[in-house]
Design an enzyme around this catalytic site. Structure first.
Site, PDB file in Angstrom:
ATOM      1  N   ASP A  97      -2.859  -9.561   7.691  1.00 41.00           N
ATOM      2  CA  ASP A  97      -1.535  -9.417   8.543  1.00 41.00           C
ATOM      3  C   ASP A  97      -1.619  -7.975   9.149  1.00 41.00           C
ATOM      4  OD1 ASP A  97      -1.496  -8.467   6.055  1.00 41.00           O
ATOM      5  OD2 ASP A  97       0.630  -8.497   5.984  1.00 41.00           O
ATOM      6  N   SER A 142      10.777 -11.551  -7.119  1.00 46.40           N
ATOM      7  CA  SER A 142      11.771 -11.030  -7.835  1.00 46.40           C
ATOM      8  C   SER A 142      13.105 -11.845  -7.349  1.00 46.40           C
ATOM      9  CB  SER A 142      12.112  -9.611  -7.791  1.00 46.40           C
ATOM     10  OG  SER A 142      13.333  -9.212  -8.114  1.00 46.40           O
ATOM     11  N   GLY A 143      14.236 -11.875  -8.064  1.00 49.00           N
ATOM     12  CA  GLY A 143      15.512 -12.523  -7.662  1.00 49.00           C
ATOM     13  C   GLY A 143      16.513 -11.705  -6.900  1.00 49.00           C
ATOM     14  N   CYS A 179       0.947  -1.177   0.071  1.00 48.52           N
ATOM     15  CA  CYS A 179       0.031  -0.056  -0.115  1.00 48.52           C
ATOM     16  C   CYS A 179       0.887   1.233  -0.182  1.00 48.52           C
ATOM     17  CB  CYS A 179      -0.969   0.023   1.183  1.00 48.52           C
ATOM     18  SG  CYS A 179      -1.841  -1.505   1.605  1.00 48.52           S
ATOM     19  N   ILE A 211      11.953 -10.344 -20.206  1.00 46.78           N
ATOM     20  CA  ILE A 211      12.025  -9.420 -21.283  1.00 46.78           C
ATOM     21  C   ILE A 211      13.015  -9.624 -22.441  1.00 46.78           C
ATOM     22  CG2 ILE A 211      11.176  -7.448 -19.674  1.00 46.78           C
ATOM     23  CD1 ILE A 211      14.148  -6.949 -19.332  1.00 46.78           C
TER      24      ILE A 211
END
Length: 648
Positions: free
Chosen positions: A99, A368-369, A2, A289
């Site tokens: 949460d 993501s890595g 958020c 990509i």
């Protein structure tokens, strides 16, 4: 995930908080809310924009108010189920499944002592109606941002700096010391802020505002301590099971009531996470990509797509391929606005475009890595700095000969670039330097003399301060392991200052949440319990992670050459952006204000055009800085402030 904002004992707090919250609408298009309460002779106002991920019902709406506590929260707690069970066993009754409610009740029970128990990414403000106190807190590793500004006994805070700039009506002054730091790094370190009055709440810390105007700060988690504990574990012979820990973190990061997808570049880090996620979520989507063929060839970029396709086929992943042939003239100012501060990494464009495509397909959450390279020594600079120690043992006359020969080689011709020559020139620029200086020079943009030649002479003292700050942070540890010293420096500076910052801003600009399973407190603890000689083995970086990934990924993926989550800058600079570069060098605001020197910029352009040196990254960052500075000093874009007076 958020956007949060608020004011505490601030004039016109209600109006200002609404303005803050409106500026953050892209971070939370699913809902908005505000809470107000008297505080002494003023009031507190909390604002919220919601991106609904867990508990999509109204019981997850914010600000959440219950039993005299009011919470505005940005983030995800991956151990919320365990905390919920513990609190329920102690008699807490929950209304919903979010949460957010777990965090509010954990705070009620434990106060600031709950913070070290939280496993996730978060920034929040919580107000206690009984005491009139407001506490701001940020996660251990700086995944989620929190900007704040104090005037007198009042405070204003928000998830983004542009919100503070908008809410203060253009009264913020550019901090040129932060811009000098940005030139050095191509990002603004977490210890600095692009506007003078504003600041970033440090990772692993909290700030408490009291009704009488007093402010108290505390630190509940510090990477330096984690690294020291890791060294002790390693010396005691402990061998963490990296594979099991990364797998457990990945599983936790899939917790969601909406679809989750992954970034899949075809490199080790994203491939490993995608394979692990596919075990838990068969058929999971992934996004990758590619670039225009002519751009990729000019940049001599590896073909990552074939590796991504191989992983997707092997693990039954629904792969979405996005070709990036962007109108960079339009995207450059757009991204500069979204990034809040001058950040010169074009990977932000990749992240934004991937997240935009995922959002259009109905995906709100991406894995993501990010972080594996910093924690497990996967960057070329880590290996290069180790090789530099050996290079320094080569006789000096021979080193001088090598340097002269490499200096004469071109980095590019009219049709293509030469990556090996670029790497060789980069290596020789720091290979003879002392450890800290070499490490800094291996990833920053300029050496001291080059930076002094580029900026206003009045900022020479600021250049010294910025370089000293890097040395102080890098040397602030007792580690006897060179590789882990580099990893610690990266985790304290490079990771929160650049990679986590651009990931948050560019993904949230597309109303998408990006989660980073490698940047998890348990993974970090395990990473620093691995000795450096298990992270870099021979010429293999991330050796211990590759060993773990080898149990699930094919060898061709695990041991492929390292790819780059970047962009074909040389192609863009020589084609799409060449006229803009000329304009900025000759008549840009940075030059006209005296902040940057025209002659130094012109030399860079000439040497880059001749193919003798590669300044594409430097010039790209000058463009991002130019656009940011125009907005910051004209009342539009990232912020406003009429003063161009140097403030160091």
């Amino acid at each position: 995930m958020c956007g949060i904002a608020g004011t505490y004992r601030w004039p016109d707090g209600k109006v200002v908080t609404d303005r803050l919250t409106d500026t953050l609408a892209h971070r939370g298009p699913d809902g908005a809310g505000r809470y107000g309460h008297p505080v002494g002779d003023g009031e507190v106002q909390l604002g919220h924009r919601r991106l609904a991920i867990i508990d999509l019902s109204d019981t997850g709406a914010q600000p959440m108010v219950s039993g005299g506590l009011a919470l505005t929260y940005n983030g995800e707690l991956y151990n919320a189920p365990e905390l919920r069970a513990e609190l329920a066993a102690a008699g807490v009754r929950f209304r919903g499944t979010s949460d957010t409610e777990v965090l509010l009740e954990a705070w009620r029970r434990w106060g600031t002592d709950c913070l070290p128990r939280l496993r996730g990414m978060f920034a929040f403000g919580i107000f206690d109606e009984r005491t009139g106190e407001l506490v701001l807190a940020r996660d251990q590793l700086g995944i989620k941002p929190l900007f704040l500004l104090r005037r007198g006994g009042g405070l204003v805070f928000a998830s983004e700096l542009k919100a503070l700039a908008a809410a203060t009506g253009g009264s913020l002054e550019v901090d040129h010391a932060a811009l000098v730091a940005s030139l050095l790094y191509y990002w603004v370190p977490d210890s600095r802020c692009a506007f003078r009055e504003a600041e970033k709440l440090p990772p692993g810390s909290w700030l408490r505002c009291r009704p009488d105007g007093r402010v108290e700060r505390g630190r509940y988690w510090h990477l330096k301590d984690v690294a020291a504990e890791g060294r002790e574990r390693a010396q005691a012979g402990e061998q963490p099971d990296i594979g099991a820990i990364v797998e457990e973190s990945t599983r936790r990061h899939l917790l969601s009531d909406v679809p989750v997808a992954t970034f899949l570049s075809g490199g080790l880090d994203s491939s490993y996470l995608t394979a692990l996620a596919a075990r838990d979520r068969p058929g999971i989507s992934a996004y990758t990509i590619g670039f225009r063929a002519e751009d990729a060839k000019f940049e001599a970029m590896p073909d990552d797509l074939r590796y991504a396709r191989q992983v997707a086929e092997r693990f039954g992943v629904d792969l979405h391929e996005i070709e990036i042939a962007p109108n960079v003239l339009d995207l450059l100012p757009q991204m500069t606005h979204h990034l809040d501060e001058p950040i010169g990494d074009p990977a932000a464009i990749n992240t934004f475009l991937i997240c935009s495509a995922a959002r259009e397909a109905g995906v709100k959450v991406m894995l993501s890595g990010m972080g594996a390279d910093e924690l497990f020594a996967g960057y070329r600079k880590h290996l290069a700095n180790l090789l530099a120690l050996r290079y320094q043992r080569v006789p000096r006359p021979l080193r001088r000969g090598v340097s002269r020969a490499v200096d004469r080689l071109p980095v590019a011709t009219a049709r293509r670039g030469y990556r090996s020559v670029r790497f060789a020139k980069r290596f020789l620029s720091f290979a003879d330097l002392p450890e800290e200086t070499a490490f800094r020079r291996s990833y920053t943009m300029y050496d001291q003399d080059e930076l002094l030649a580029l900026v206003d002479p009045d900022l020479a003292g600021t250049v010294d301060d910025v370089l000293t700050e890097h040395a102080d942070i890098y040397q602030d540890n007792d580690l006897d392991d060179f590789v882990n010293r580099m990893c610690l420096g990266d985790a304290r500076m490079f990771l929160p200052g650049l990679n986590l910052a651009y990931t948050d801003r560019s993904s949230m600009a597309a109303s998408t949440e990006v989660r980073v399973p490698y940047v998890d407190v348990e993974v970090v603890k395990a990473a620093f319990a691995v000795p450096g000689d298990r992270k870099i083995v021979g010429r293999q970086g991330k050796a211990v992670l590759k060993e773990a990934a080898g149990s699930i990924l094919p060898r061709e993926i695990v041991y492929r050459p390292k790819g780059l989550f970047s962009a074909p800058l040389r192609a863009w600079m020589s084609r799409d952006l060449a006229p803009l570069v000329r304009e900025v060098v000759n008549d840009g605001e940075l030059v006209r204000s005296g902040l940057l020197r025209r002659d130094a910029l012109a030399r860079m352009v000439a040497e880059d055009a001749a193919g003798q040196r590669d300044f594409s990254k430097h010039l790209w960052h000058v463009l991002t800085l130019e656009y940011w500075y125009r907005g910051a000093t004209s009342g539009s874009g990232s912020g406003s402030g009429q003063s161009t007076r140097l403030t160091a």
